[in-house]
Structure formats: structure tokens, C-alpha cells
Design a protein around this motif. Structure first.
Motif, mmCIF file in Angstrom:
data_model
loop_
_atom_site.group_PDB
_atom_site.id
_atom_site.type_symbol
_atom_site.label_atom_id
_atom_site.label_comp_id
_atom_site.label_asym_id
_atom_site.label_seq_id
_atom_site.Cartn_x
_atom_site.Cartn_y
_atom_site.Cartn_z
ATOM 1 N N ARG A 38 -3.946 -9.041 28.520
ATOM 2 C CA ARG A 38 -4.309 -8.185 27.389
ATOM 3 C C ARG A 38 -5.533 -7.337 27.715
ATOM 4 N N ARG A 39 -6.532 -7.951 28.316
ATOM 5 C CA ARG A 39 -7.788 -7.239 28.571
ATOM 6 C C ARG A 39 -7.639 -6.197 29.663
ATOM 7 N N THR A 40 -6.667 -6.366 30.559
ATOM 8 C CA THR A 40 -6.535 -5.440 31.681
ATOM 9 C C THR A 40 -5.507 -4.345 31.432
ATOM 10 N N THR A 41 -4.835 -4.377 30.281
ATOM 11 C CA THR A 41 -3.844 -3.356 29.970
ATOM 12 C C THR A 41 -4.534 -2.050 29.600
ATOM 13 N N ARG A 42 -4.149 -0.958 30.271
ATOM 14 C CA ARG A 42 -4.765 0.346 29.985
ATOM 15 C C ARG A 42 -3.842 1.208 29.142
ATOM 16 N N ARG A 43 -2.573 1.267 29.528
ATOM 17 C CA ARG A 43 -1.604 2.086 28.811
ATOM 18 C C ARG A 43 -1.225 1.401 27.505
ATOM 19 N N ARG A 44 -1.278 2.140 26.418
ATOM 20 C CA ARG A 44 -1.037 1.554 25.103
ATOM 21 C C ARG A 44 0.297 2.019 24.539
ATOM 22 N N ARG A 45 1.052 1.062 24.005
ATOM 23 C CA ARG A 45 2.242 1.411 23.240
ATOM 24 C C ARG A 45 1.811 1.890 21.868
ATOM 25 N N LEU A 46 2.701 2.646 21.241
ATOM 26 C CA LEU A 46 2.441 3.074 19.872
ATOM 27 C C LEU A 46 3.763 3.287 19.147
ATOM 28 N N TRP A 47 3.687 3.212 17.838
ATOM 29 C CA TRP A 47 4.829 3.446 16.957
ATOM 30 C C TRP A 47 4.376 4.414 15.870
ATOM 31 N N LEU A 48 5.186 5.436 15.625
ATOM 32 C CA LEU A 48 4.880 6.420 14.597
ATOM 33 C C LEU A 48 6.112 6.560 13.724
ATOM 34 N N PRO A 66 0.830 -1.200 0.000
ATOM 35 C CA PRO A 66 0.000 0.000 0.000
ATOM 36 C C PRO A 66 0.866 1.252 0.000
ATOM 37 N N TYR A 67 0.345 2.330 -0.565
ATOM 38 C CA TYR A 67 1.093 3.593 -0.608
ATOM 39 C C TYR A 67 0.811 4.379 0.668
ATOM 40 N N ARG A 68 1.789 4.408 1.563
ATOM 41 C CA ARG A 68 1.663 5.127 2.839
ATOM 42 C C ARG A 68 3.021 5.745 3.168
ATOM 43 N N ARG A 69 3.047 7.054 3.372
ATOM 44 C CA ARG A 69 4.305 7.707 3.741
ATOM 45 C C ARG A 69 4.562 7.624 5.239
ATOM 46 N N VAL A 70 3.492 7.492 6.011
ATOM 47 C CA VAL A 70 3.591 7.423 7.469
ATOM 48 C C VAL A 70 2.795 6.217 7.949
ATOM 49 N N TRP A 71 3.335 5.532 8.962
ATOM 50 C CA TRP A 71 2.605 4.447 9.618
ATOM 51 C C TRP A 71 2.409 4.781 11.090
ATOM 52 N N PHE A 72 1.192 4.565 11.564
ATOM 53 C CA PHE A 72 0.854 4.769 12.962
ATOM 54 C C PHE A 72 0.266 3.455 13.473
ATOM 55 N N ILE A 73 0.983 2.827 14.389
ATOM 56 C CA ILE A 73 0.569 1.532 14.932
ATOM 57 C C ILE A 73 0.203 1.706 16.397
ATOM 58 N N ILE A 74 -0.959 1.211 16.770
ATOM 59 C CA ILE A 74 -1.472 1.337 18.135
ATOM 60 C C ILE A 74 -1.572 -0.051 18.757
ATOM 61 N N GLU A 75 -0.993 -0.206 19.940
ATOM 62 C CA GLU A 75 -1.163 -1.476 20.648
ATOM 63 C C GLU A 75 -2.592 -1.563 21.180
ATOM 64 N N GLN A 76 -3.298 -2.611 20.795
ATOM 65 C CA GLN A 76 -4.646 -2.835 21.283
ATOM 66 C C GLN A 76 -4.825 -4.314 21.598
ATOM 67 N N PRO A 77 -4.643 -4.670 22.866
ATOM 68 C CA PRO A 77 -4.824 -6.070 23.252
ATOM 69 C C PRO A 77 -6.269 -6.517 23.028
ATOM 70 N N GLY A 78 -6.443 -7.831 22.984
ATOM 71 C CA GLY A 78 -7.786 -8.366 22.830
ATOM 72 C C GLY A 78 -8.143 -8.618 21.388
ATOM 73 N N ALA A 79 -9.421 -8.897 21.174
ATOM 74 C CA ALA A 79 -9.894 -9.271 19.845
ATOM 75 C C ALA A 79 -10.169 -8.049 18.981
ATOM 76 N N TRP A 80 -10.036 -8.238 17.651
ATOM 77 C CA TRP A 80 -10.380 -7.213 16.670
ATOM 78 C C TRP A 80 -11.403 -7.790 15.709
ATOM 79 N N GLY A 81 -12.249 -6.899 15.184
ATOM 80 C CA GLY A 81 -13.150 -7.302 14.118
ATOM 81 C C GLY A 81 -12.498 -7.083 12.771
ATOM 82 N N ALA A 82 -13.288 -7.236 11.710
ATOM 83 C CA ALA A 82 -12.765 -7.034 10.359
ATOM 84 C C ALA A 82 -12.275 -5.607 10.184
#
Length: 317
Positions: A76-86, A20-36
Motif C-alpha cells: 500500500r505504501r509503495t503504490t504510486r499509480r492510483r485507481r479512481l472511479w467517477l 447524502p445528496y450527491r449527483r456525482v461520486w469521485f473515489i480515489i484509491e489511497q493506500p495507507g492510513a487516513w485521518g478523520a
């Protein structure tokens, strides 16, 4: 009878030029399940995903969720503080910050146009350590769950890889599963297996890439990704930040990132930091309708086919 998956159907489709064409990536830590749609179908704060999507709509910022494969589901479910990468991923301008936030909604106040220029907010710390995000979002496409899960499960016990490999939500291109994003450089790989993933990680720590499994560098449009990979393959160029792609208009070079639309009238040139350069003819090959997702309907597509690079005049001495 075993179902034929989209990644099996696409087994012969070219990898090069599909990132994909992306100049910037922003990744958010989110424990638990994700939908589509991970941003709006997870345990992120109510409304945050919708707000972030509206804010970044039409920009060249890619967003994904991530979780560590070595943390128990209860933790995972009890984690409040989220890591991130930019990460800003353009050749010559690669930079990344890694940190964490108690309130993820703070990112809605960031100046995202400044981020796209490479001016990252002072969150966390500067980091050049490679991090691989492997898509395991089975709710989006079953290929990612079936094929990528084997990789993260195998790597989970390795203490040397703690904090270096994360599961991620959709990165596009499930038909190339297992697929993964490498930060901070923004290289996307496809058709990985355990051995290939280890080679990608080992190469990254020495500032190298593995051209054989590259889908492309996301700071470049697809046709430029294909041209760059052609030079890497034919010239055995593996240094991650050695190459950039320009187009020549009336003999004047312009970054491919400023000309994302494919134009057959322009000369595509790949330039090495040491001064070498190559002209690379690229053509758009129409693909017959095929399933790009296990749950999708057949649709046509385009493959960017790069011919053999032709050595050009050095762009600097």
C-alpha cells in the motif's frame, strides 16, 4: 462498563432518506492510513486535498478515498499509480469510468460542471460493474471501524470479490454503520452485516437493489429517497434504475433533483419506467437531540417519513 456507540443509539432511527445528496461520486484509491478528514490527512500529494475541496465546494460531487482490503500494508505504501472511479448516478443517466492516473493532480483540471451534466472525461474505461465501498474510517467514527471491519475482513479471502469490495473513508451516517456506497448507481446502504452485504452484491450484478437496507439513492434529496424506497417496499420494485421521482407543480412534473428543497405544497410522485406512477405523501418528523457521531454532541434532526404510496394515473402508456 461498555460505551454505548452512536450506531446503537440510532438503532431505531429510520434508514430511508438518510443518504447524502450527491449527483456525482469521485473515489480515489489511497493506500495507507487516513485521518478523520481523509482528503487532507493522508499520503495524497501535499496540498491536493485542500485544492480539491476548494474546487468542489458547493457542488453535488461526493469525494471519498478507497483502498483494497487484500493488499499488504507495505505494498500500500509503495503504490504510486492510483485507481479512481467517477460515476454520474442520476436515474436514466447512470455512467461510470474506472481507470488510474500517475498524477492525481490532473483531476484539478477537469471540467467538473460538465461532469455534473454527465459528460465524463476520457479517463480509464467505461464500466457498469458494481463496486461496493464500505466505510471503515475509524478516525472519523469508531462505529465504522468496529462494525464494518468485520465485513471487509470476512470478504477479503473471497477471490470472486477481488476488486468488487473496497474500504472507504467517510460516507456520512456513521450512526447507521456498517454503511456502504454502491457504484455506479449511487445507492447507499446501512446496518449491513456479512449476509446482507453478500445479498447486496449479488443483487447488484443483476441490476437489482435490496430495499430493506437502503438509506437512499444519492442523486435524490432525502425526502425523495424516502418516497422512492416506499414504492420499492410496497410494490416489490427491485430493479435499480426502474424508478425516478418528480414533483408536480401546477400539474407539471419536474425532476426532484431540480427541486431539492422540501415543499409541502408540491405533490411527490414516483414513476416507474414501465409507465406506472404513485403519489407518495412525505412528512418531516423532527427528531429529539441524539448523537449522530460517537465523538459528537447531541443534536436534533429530521426523519423523512413516507406514507403508503397511492397509485396514480400512468405517466405514459
Amino acid at each position: 462498563m461498555t460505551d454505548i456507540r452512536c450506531s446503537d443509539i440510532a438503532a431505531t432511527e429510520a434508514l430511508a432518506g438518510t443518504a447524502p445528496y450527491r449527483r456525482v461520486w469521485f473515489i480515489i484509491e489511497q493506500p495507507g492510513a487516513w485521518g478523520a478528514d481523509a482528503l487532507t490527512q493522508s499520503d495524497l500529494p501535499a496540498g491536493f486535498g485542500e485544492d480539491l475541496k476548494r474546487l468542489l465546494d458547493g457542488t453535488d460531487v461526493g469525494v471519498a478515498l478507497a483502498r483494497r482490503p487484500d493488499i499488504a500494508s507495505v505494498e500500500r505504501r509503495t503504490t504510486r499509480r492510483r485507481r479512481l472511479w467517477l460515476a454520474h448516478t442520476s436515474p436514466g443517466g447512470v455512467r461510470m469510468r474506472a481507470g488510474s492516473l500517475d498524477d492525481i493532480r490532473e483531476v484539478l483540471k477537469w471540467d467538473w460542471q460538465a461532469v455534473l451534466r454527465g459528460e465524463l472525461p476520457p479517463v480509464g474505461r467505461r464500466s457498469a460493474d458494481p463496486v461496493l465501498f464500505v466505510c471503515t474510517n475509524g478516525k472519523k467514527d469508531v462505529c465504522c471501524a468496529l462494525k464494518a471491519r468485520e465485513i471487509v475482513d470476512a470478504l477479503r479471502p473471497d477471490p470472486e470479490l477481488t476488486g468488487q469490495v473496497y474500504e472507504s473513508s467517510h460516507l456520512t451516517g456513521h450512526r447507521f454503520a456498517p454503511t456502504a456506497l454502491l457504484l455506479p448507481t449511487g445507492h447507499v446502504y446501512g446496518r449491513l452485516d456479512l449476509e446482507r452485504t453478500r445479498s447486496v452484491l449479488n443483487a447488484a450484478w443483476s441490476g437489482q437493489v435490496v430495499p430493506e437496507y437502503l438509506r437512499g439513492r444519492t442523486s435524490l434529496p432525502g425526502w425523495a429517497q424516502s418516497a422512492e424506497i416506499a414504492v420499492r417496499t410496497s410494490g416489490h420494485v427491485t430493479a435499480a434504475d426502474a424508478l425516478d421521482v418528480v414533483v408536480l407543480r401546477n400539474g407539471k412534473p419536474m425532476p426532484a433533483t431540480l427541486n431539492p428543497a422540501f415543499d409541502t405544497a408540491l405533490t411527490i410522485q414516483v414513476r416507474h419506467a414501465d409507465g406506472r406512477s404513485w403519489d407518495v405523501p412525505v412528512t418531516a418528523m423532527e427528531l429529539a437531540e441524539r448523537k449522530v457521531s460517537c465523538n459528537g454532541i447531541p443534536e436534533p434532526g429530521v426523519s423523512w417519513i413516507a406514507d403508503r404510496p397511492v397509485e396514480a394515473q400512468a405517466w405514459h402508456s
